[in-house]
Design an enzyme around this catalytic site. Structure first.
Site, mmCIF file in Angstrom:
data_model
loop_
_atom_site.group_PDB
_atom_site.id
_atom_site.type_symbol
_atom_site.label_atom_id
_atom_site.label_comp_id
_atom_site.label_asym_id
_atom_site.label_seq_id
_atom_site.Cartn_x
_atom_site.Cartn_y
_atom_site.Cartn_z
ATOM 1 N N SER A 155 105.903 31.205 52.066
ATOM 2 C CA SER A 155 104.793 30.254 52.175
ATOM 3 C C SER A 155 105.384 28.850 52.156
ATOM 4 C CB SER A 155 103.867 30.445 50.973
ATOM 5 O OG SER A 155 102.989 29.351 50.846
ATOM 6 N N TYR A 168 101.935 31.229 41.991
ATOM 7 C CA TYR A 168 102.070 31.648 43.397
ATOM 8 C C TYR A 168 103.246 30.911 44.050
ATOM 9 C CZ TYR A 168 100.835 32.337 48.347
ATOM 10 O OH TYR A 168 100.863 32.646 49.689
HETATM 11 N N1 LIG Z 1 96.688 33.117 54.902
HETATM 12 C C1 LIG Z 1 97.514 32.098 54.749
HETATM 13 O O1 LIG Z 1 97.170 30.943 55.096
HETATM 14 C C2 LIG Z 1 98.889 32.307 54.178
HETATM 15 C C3 LIG Z 1 99.756 31.202 54.103
HETATM 16 C C4 LIG Z 1 101.035 31.386 53.580
HETATM 17 C C5 LIG Z 1 101.437 32.638 53.145
HETATM 18 N N2 LIG Z 1 100.580 33.699 53.214
HETATM 19 C C6 LIG Z 1 101.058 35.006 52.765
HETATM 20 O O2 LIG Z 1 100.776 35.960 53.773
HETATM 21 C C7 LIG Z 1 100.613 37.250 53.183
HETATM 22 C C8 LIG Z 1 99.302 37.867 53.639
HETATM 23 O O3 LIG Z 1 98.250 37.058 53.142
HETATM 24 P P1 LIG Z 1 96.771 37.084 53.732
HETATM 25 O O4 LIG Z 1 96.390 35.690 53.926
HETATM 26 O O5 LIG Z 1 96.669 38.065 54.830
HETATM 27 O O6 LIG Z 1 95.990 37.601 52.437
HETATM 28 P P2 LIG Z 1 94.782 38.640 52.247
HETATM 29 O O7 LIG Z 1 93.866 38.595 53.406
HETATM 30 O O8 LIG Z 1 94.269 38.364 50.880
HETATM 31 O O9 LIG Z 1 95.529 40.027 52.272
HETATM 32 C C9 LIG Z 1 96.408 40.377 51.246
HETATM 33 C C10 LIG Z 1 96.691 41.851 51.336
HETATM 34 O O10 LIG Z 1 97.546 42.198 50.243
HETATM 35 C C11 LIG Z 1 96.994 43.306 49.576
HETATM 36 N N3 LIG Z 1 97.279 43.270 48.144
HETATM 37 C C12 LIG Z 1 96.997 42.278 47.271
HETATM 38 N N4 LIG Z 1 97.331 42.646 46.034
HETATM 39 C C13 LIG Z 1 97.832 43.897 46.127
HETATM 40 C C14 LIG Z 1 98.323 44.833 45.196
HETATM 41 N N5 LIG Z 1 98.334 44.578 43.879
HETATM 42 N N6 LIG Z 1 98.755 46.038 45.640
HETATM 43 C C15 LIG Z 1 98.713 46.338 46.946
HETATM 44 N N7 LIG Z 1 98.252 45.504 47.889
HETATM 45 C C16 LIG Z 1 97.803 44.300 47.472
HETATM 46 C C17 LIG Z 1 95.506 43.215 49.802
HETATM 47 O O11 LIG Z 1 94.930 44.490 49.639
HETATM 48 P P3 LIG Z 1 93.390 44.632 49.195
HETATM 49 O O12 LIG Z 1 92.620 43.912 50.268
HETATM 50 O O13 LIG Z 1 93.188 46.076 49.148
HETATM 51 O O14 LIG Z 1 93.284 43.938 47.860
HETATM 52 C C18 LIG Z 1 95.442 42.702 51.226
HETATM 53 O O15 LIG Z 1 95.519 43.753 52.144
HETATM 54 C C19 LIG Z 1 100.715 37.017 51.673
HETATM 55 O O16 LIG Z 1 102.032 37.294 51.239
HETATM 56 C C20 LIG Z 1 100.422 35.547 51.519
HETATM 57 O O17 LIG Z 1 101.009 35.029 50.354
HETATM 58 C C21 LIG Z 1 99.325 33.557 53.720
#
Ligand SMILES: NC(=O)c1ccc[n+]([C@@H]2O[C@H](COP(=O)([O-])OP(=O)(O)OC[C@H]3O[C@@H](n4cnc5c(N)ncnc54)[C@H](OP(=O)(O)O)[C@@H]3O)[C@@H](O)[C@H]2O)c1
Length: 247
Positions: A155, A168
């Protein structure tokens, strides 16, 4: 916003077996479906079974290779769970060509002095310790492939600390470090290890960090897929130890 400049070729991931964590929602869901459309057999790991099933259904309804599902909560999982998982993958598929370690939790945005100990521990468990145990368990199976790609998820706050982003942000710095350690250790092997910084992307995690922003202006998970595909494809064989922006 300029996306990672790479045009995706049809079937570029044919014959590959790729594990995606957090495959039930957001970026992980998009990556799993994209990899399947490009010919990969995907292994969907996630916490909520219903979400995994819906991704499974979407992939099979499109006539793509049948995925495997691994319902697992990274917060409660033990080292043995990961070892058993890797053994199952090795016996079922004989190898693992790629692992996208994408799942993570945001915890809460809060002033540093008010970080709750429990939330700090949970974020470190899910975003750091589980990633370490996952990588440890998966590396031997990744070594069974001709060429393998291990991809962590970072990130912008894992590169530059930001006020109130507490655990985080700290956890994503740790991911950058873990990626570099593994990349250096396996430099002369079939395994390459890199990290993706997705950049602001319209998902539920982003919405919980920035509830008031205009979501229309954000990249969608589909927009950022070129880098996710590139790092899993054989076109990135020489890329190792890099932290790359998807936008
Ligand atoms: N979106 C952004 O702008 C952004 C920016 C920088 C970095 N990121 C990174 O990108 C990655 C994906 O993020 P996203 O935005 O797609 O988030 P998201 O929509 O919240 O998806 C996160 C996923 O991780 C799973 N997860 C969370 N806690 C878990 C656990 N304890 N065990 C197993 N699975 C778990 C969730 O499963 P459930 O739905 O079943 O809980 C969900 O499928 C993350 O590493 C995040 O830090 C995102």
């Amino acid at each position: 916003m300029k996306m990672f400049d790479y045009s995706i070729k049809e079937n570029i991931l044919a014959n590959k077996v790729i594990l995606v964590t957090g495959a039930g929602a957001g970026i992980g869901k998009e990556a799993a479906i994209t990899y399947a459309k490009l010919g990969a057999t995907v292994i969907l790991l996630g916490k909520t079974v219903k979400k995994l099933e819906s991704v499974y259904d979407e992939i099979t309804a499109s006539g793509l290779a049948e995925p495997a599902m691994i319902p697992l909560d990274l917060k409660g999982a033990t080292k043995q769970n990961y070892i058993d998982m890797a053994a199952t993958i090795a016996s079922q598929f004989g190898k693992l060509d790629g692992a996208l370690l994408n799942a993570s939790m945001l915890g809460e945005l809060t002033p540093f002095t008010q970080i709750h100990e429990q939330i700090f521990d949970d974020v470190m468990k899910v975003n750091v310790a589980s990633q370490c145990l996952l990588a440890q368990a998966l590396i031997p199976t990744l070594q069974l492939a001709d060429n393998a790609s291990l991809v962590f998820t970072s990130s912008s706050v894992g590169k530059q600390g930001r006020a109130y982003w507490g655990p985080y942000s700290i956890s994503k710095f740790a991911i950058e470090g873990m990626m570099q350690v593994i990349a250096d250790e396996y430099e002369k092997s079939n395994l390459r290890t890199n990290a993706i910084n997705p950049g602001a992307t319209n998902t539920s995690m982003r919405a919980s960090a920035y509830p008031a922003e205009d979501k229309e202006k954000l990249a969608t998970p589909a927009d950022i897929m070129p880098l996710y595909v590139y790092l899993m494809s054989d076109e990135s064989l020489d890329v190792n130890g890099q932290s790359i922006k998807a936008q």
